[in-house]
Design a protein around this motif. Structure first.
Motif, PDB file in Angstrom:
ATOM      1  N   ARG A   6     -18.130 -22.952  14.774  1.00 51.26           N
ATOM      2  CA  ARG A   6     -18.505 -24.370  14.851  1.00 51.26           C
ATOM      3  C   ARG A   6     -18.446 -24.805  16.313  1.00 51.26           C
ATOM      4  NH1 ARG A   6     -18.581 -29.059  12.145  1.00 51.26           N
ATOM      5  NH2 ARG A   6     -17.419 -30.757  13.094  1.00 51.26           N
ATOM      6  N   ASN A  58     -10.291 -25.815  23.355  1.00 52.27           N
ATOM      7  CA  ASN A  58      -9.391 -25.306  22.322  1.00 52.27           C
ATOM      8  C   ASN A  58     -10.197 -24.515  21.300  1.00 52.27           C
ATOM      9  OD1 ASN A  58      -7.097 -26.644  23.389  1.00 52.27           O
ATOM     10  ND2 ASN A  58      -7.706 -28.533  22.371  1.00 52.27           N
ATOM     11  N   TYR A  60      -9.953 -22.553  17.466  1.00 49.01           N
ATOM     12  CA  TYR A  60      -9.186 -22.495  16.222  1.00 49.01           C
ATOM     13  C   TYR A  60      -9.781 -21.429  15.318  1.00 49.01           C
ATOM     14  CZ  TYR A  60      -8.325 -27.243  17.838  1.00 49.01           C
ATOM     15  OH  TYR A  60      -8.029 -28.339  18.594  1.00 49.01           O
ATOM     16  N   ASP A  63      -8.561 -23.592  11.322  1.00 51.80           N
ATOM     17  CA  ASP A  63      -7.701 -24.739  11.651  1.00 51.80           C
ATOM     18  C   ASP A  63      -6.429 -24.380  12.413  1.00 51.80           C
ATOM     19  OD1 ASP A  63      -9.636 -26.031  10.273  1.00 51.80           O
ATOM     20  OD2 ASP A  63      -8.326 -26.937   8.771  1.00 51.80           O
ATOM     21  N   GLU A  64      -6.199 -23.110  12.695  1.00 52.56           N
ATOM     22  CA  GLU A  64      -5.012 -22.735  13.469  1.00 52.56           C
ATOM     23  C   GLU A  64      -5.426 -22.516  14.925  1.00 52.56           C
ATOM     24  OE1 GLU A  64      -1.760 -22.484  12.783  1.00 52.56           O
ATOM     25  OE2 GLU A  64      -2.144 -23.248  10.771  1.00 52.56           O
ATOM     26  N   GLN A  81     -13.616 -18.994   9.838  1.00 56.48           N
ATOM     27  CA  GLN A  81     -14.408 -19.883  10.672  1.00 56.48           C
ATOM     28  C   GLN A  81     -13.672 -20.161  11.977  1.00 56.48           C
ATOM     29  OE1 GLN A  81     -14.928 -24.178  10.155  1.00 56.48           O
ATOM     30  NE2 GLN A  81     -17.143 -23.868  10.227  1.00 56.48           N
ATOM     31  N   ALA A  83     -13.574 -22.559  15.249  1.00 59.12           N
ATOM     32  CA  ALA A  83     -14.045 -23.864  15.728  1.00 59.12           C
ATOM     33  C   ALA A  83     -13.712 -23.989  17.205  1.00 59.12           C
ATOM     34  CB  ALA A  83     -13.393 -24.989  14.936  1.00 59.12           C
ATOM     35  N   LEU A  85     -13.510 -26.777  20.267  1.00 57.37           N
ATOM     36  CA  LEU A  85     -13.515 -28.211  20.574  1.00 57.37           C
ATOM     37  C   LEU A  85     -13.020 -28.412  22.006  1.00 57.37           C
ATOM     38  CD1 LEU A  85     -12.052 -29.992  17.419  1.00 57.37           C
ATOM     39  CD2 LEU A  85     -14.368 -30.194  18.318  1.00 57.37           C
ATOM     40  N   PRO A  86     -13.530 -29.424  22.691  1.00 64.54           N
ATOM     41  CA  PRO A  86     -12.996 -29.706  24.023  1.00 64.54           C
ATOM     42  C   PRO A  86     -11.574 -30.244  23.927  1.00 64.54           C
ATOM     43  CG  PRO A  86     -14.509 -31.432  23.357  1.00 64.54           C
ATOM     44  CD  PRO A  86     -14.569 -30.377  22.287  1.00 64.54           C
TER      45      PRO A  86
ATOM     46  N   PRO B  56      -4.775 -31.647  19.259  1.00 59.92           N
ATOM     47  CA  PRO B  56      -5.968 -30.880  18.859  1.00 59.92           C
ATOM     48  C   PRO B  56      -6.180 -30.829  17.358  1.00 59.92           C
ATOM     49  CG  PRO B  56      -4.695 -29.664  20.498  1.00 59.92           C
ATOM     50  CD  PRO B  56      -3.858 -30.838  20.074  1.00 59.92           C
ATOM     51  N   ARG B  57      -5.088 -30.849  16.586  1.00 58.59           N
ATOM     52  CA  ARG B  57      -5.251 -30.820  15.123  1.00 58.59           C
ATOM     53  C   ARG B  57      -5.890 -32.105  14.617  1.00 58.59           C
ATOM     54  NH1 ARG B  57      -2.216 -27.393  11.810  1.00 58.59           N
ATOM     55  NH2 ARG B  57      -1.189 -25.734  12.946  1.00 58.59           N
ATOM     56  N   HIS B  59      -7.891 -33.924  16.342  1.00 54.09           N
ATOM     57  CA  HIS B  59      -9.287 -33.851  16.783  1.00 54.09           C
ATOM     58  C   HIS B  59     -10.134 -33.040  15.797  1.00 54.09           C
ATOM     59  CE1 HIS B  59     -12.211 -32.953  20.370  1.00 54.09           C
ATOM     60  NE2 HIS B  59     -12.792 -33.549  19.357  1.00 54.09           N
ATOM     61  N   LEU B  60      -9.622 -31.863  15.430  1.00 50.20           N
ATOM     62  CA  LEU B  60     -10.369 -30.989  14.519  1.00 50.20           C
ATOM     63  C   LEU B  60     -10.595 -31.666  13.166  1.00 50.20           C
ATOM     64  CD1 LEU B  60     -11.606 -28.165  14.228  1.00 50.20           C
ATOM     65  CD2 LEU B  60      -9.386 -27.355  13.423  1.00 50.20           C
ATOM     66  N   ARG B  64     -14.322 -32.810  11.801  1.00 49.89           N
ATOM     67  CA  ARG B  64     -14.871 -32.263  10.537  1.00 49.89           C
ATOM     68  C   ARG B  64     -15.265 -33.388   9.578  1.00 49.89           C
ATOM     69  NH1 ARG B  64     -11.615 -27.147   9.918  1.00 49.89           N
ATOM     70  NH2 ARG B  64     -13.018 -25.653  10.916  1.00 49.89           N
ATOM     71  N   PRO B  96     -14.351 -34.733  28.641  1.00 51.64           N
ATOM     72  CA  PRO B  96     -14.895 -33.526  28.023  1.00 51.64           C
ATOM     73  C   PRO B  96     -16.384 -33.548  27.703  1.00 51.64           C
ATOM     74  CG  PRO B  96     -13.663 -34.787  26.401  1.00 51.64           C
ATOM     75  CD  PRO B  96     -13.525 -35.498  27.713  1.00 51.64           C
ATOM     76  N   TRP B 100     -20.040 -38.931  25.524  1.00 49.14           N
ATOM     77  CA  TRP B 100     -19.006 -39.755  24.920  1.00 49.14           C
ATOM     78  C   TRP B 100     -18.859 -41.100  25.624  1.00 49.14           C
ATOM     79  CZ3 TRP B 100     -13.886 -36.832  23.397  1.00 49.14           C
ATOM     80  CH2 TRP B 100     -14.156 -35.996  22.297  1.00 49.14           C
TER      81      TRP B 100
END
Lengths: 93, 136
Positions: A6, A58, A60, A63-64, A81, A83, A85-86, B56-57, B59-60, B64, B96, B100
């Motif tokens: 993703r 980051n 993952y 989700d970890e 999966q 992922a 992400l910035p 970060p969690r 954010h994810l 989603r 980032p 945005w």
């Protein structure tokens, strides 16, 4: 082994506008290399000048955060999966 | 331009106050044209009065859920506890995503100040915030 990846919005323009793509590899590092082979434009946002993963990104697996797994050596397989992400940070300092 | 409701404006300011003495942070979910549908408070993993690191969690999870709802994360909100609502060099260097909206809530003065910026190629430019009854 194909793994789903993703992408964050900033990388999607380099991957045909797709939010999710597939890449091959048995570790996160291998998948990242295959991703860059397929979509060279994402390298600037993904890779640090020293060759590792950019510190403002980051990753993952299911989700970890890979920093708490085996980092780029984290094993992946079918159905996993990844992922990307910035990292979102800043502040008055 | 960014458009949001008074409810969201108040949620951003309230979260900034609740997190004192630390900086607060959160994500804006909405439409790509700048209409904000929701503000999602996030944990400041840095737990600092001068820095924030959005968990970060959080954010994810929010990214989603936004995707599933046909929306997107379109910006980040954070507070400046003792300085004006203007992006610091840290904010600019670590921005980032050029697409945005970067909203800063300043609590320097008794009346909170809320301003929004675009940060593109290391340059911050203020943009208008339109506060409406229902921007979505």
């Amino acid at each position: 082994m194909p793994v789903s990846v993703r992408l964050p919005t900033i990388m999607r323009t380099h991957a045909g506008g797709n939010s999710e793509v597939t890449a091959e590899g048995s570790t996160v590092g291998e998948v990242v290399e295959d991703l860059i082979r397929q979509f060279p434009g994402i390298a600037a946002n993904l890779r640090s000048p020293e060759g590792g993963i950019h510190k403002f990104v980051n990753l993952y697996v299911n989700d970890e955060d890979i920093r708490y797994l085996d980092k780029l050596d984290t094993k992946v397989g079918a159905g996993d999966q990844i992922a990307i992400l910035p990292a979102v940070a800043g502040g008055a300092a | 331009m960014i458009a949001l409701s008074w409810d969201i404006w108040h949620e951003m300011v309230a979260h900034s106050m609740v997190e004192l003495p630390n900086e607060a942070c959160g994500l804006l979910v909405g439409h790509l044209d700048g209409r904000v549908v929701a503000f999602h408070p996030c944990k400041n993993a840095a737990e600092s009065s001068k820095l924030y690191t959005l968990d970060p969690r959080d954010h994810l999870r929010i990214d989603r859920a936004a995707d599933d709802a046909g929306l997107a994360v379109i910006g980040v909100v954070h507070s400046h506890t003792h300085t004006d609502a203007y992006p610091s060099p840290t904010d600019v260097n670590q921005a980032p995503d050029p697409d945005w909206h970067y909203v800063i809530v300043s609590l320097r003065h008794p009346d909170p100040a809320v301003r929004s910026y675009r940060i593109i190629d290391g340059v911050a430019s203020e943009e208008a915030i339109t506060v409406t009854s229902d921007p979505s």
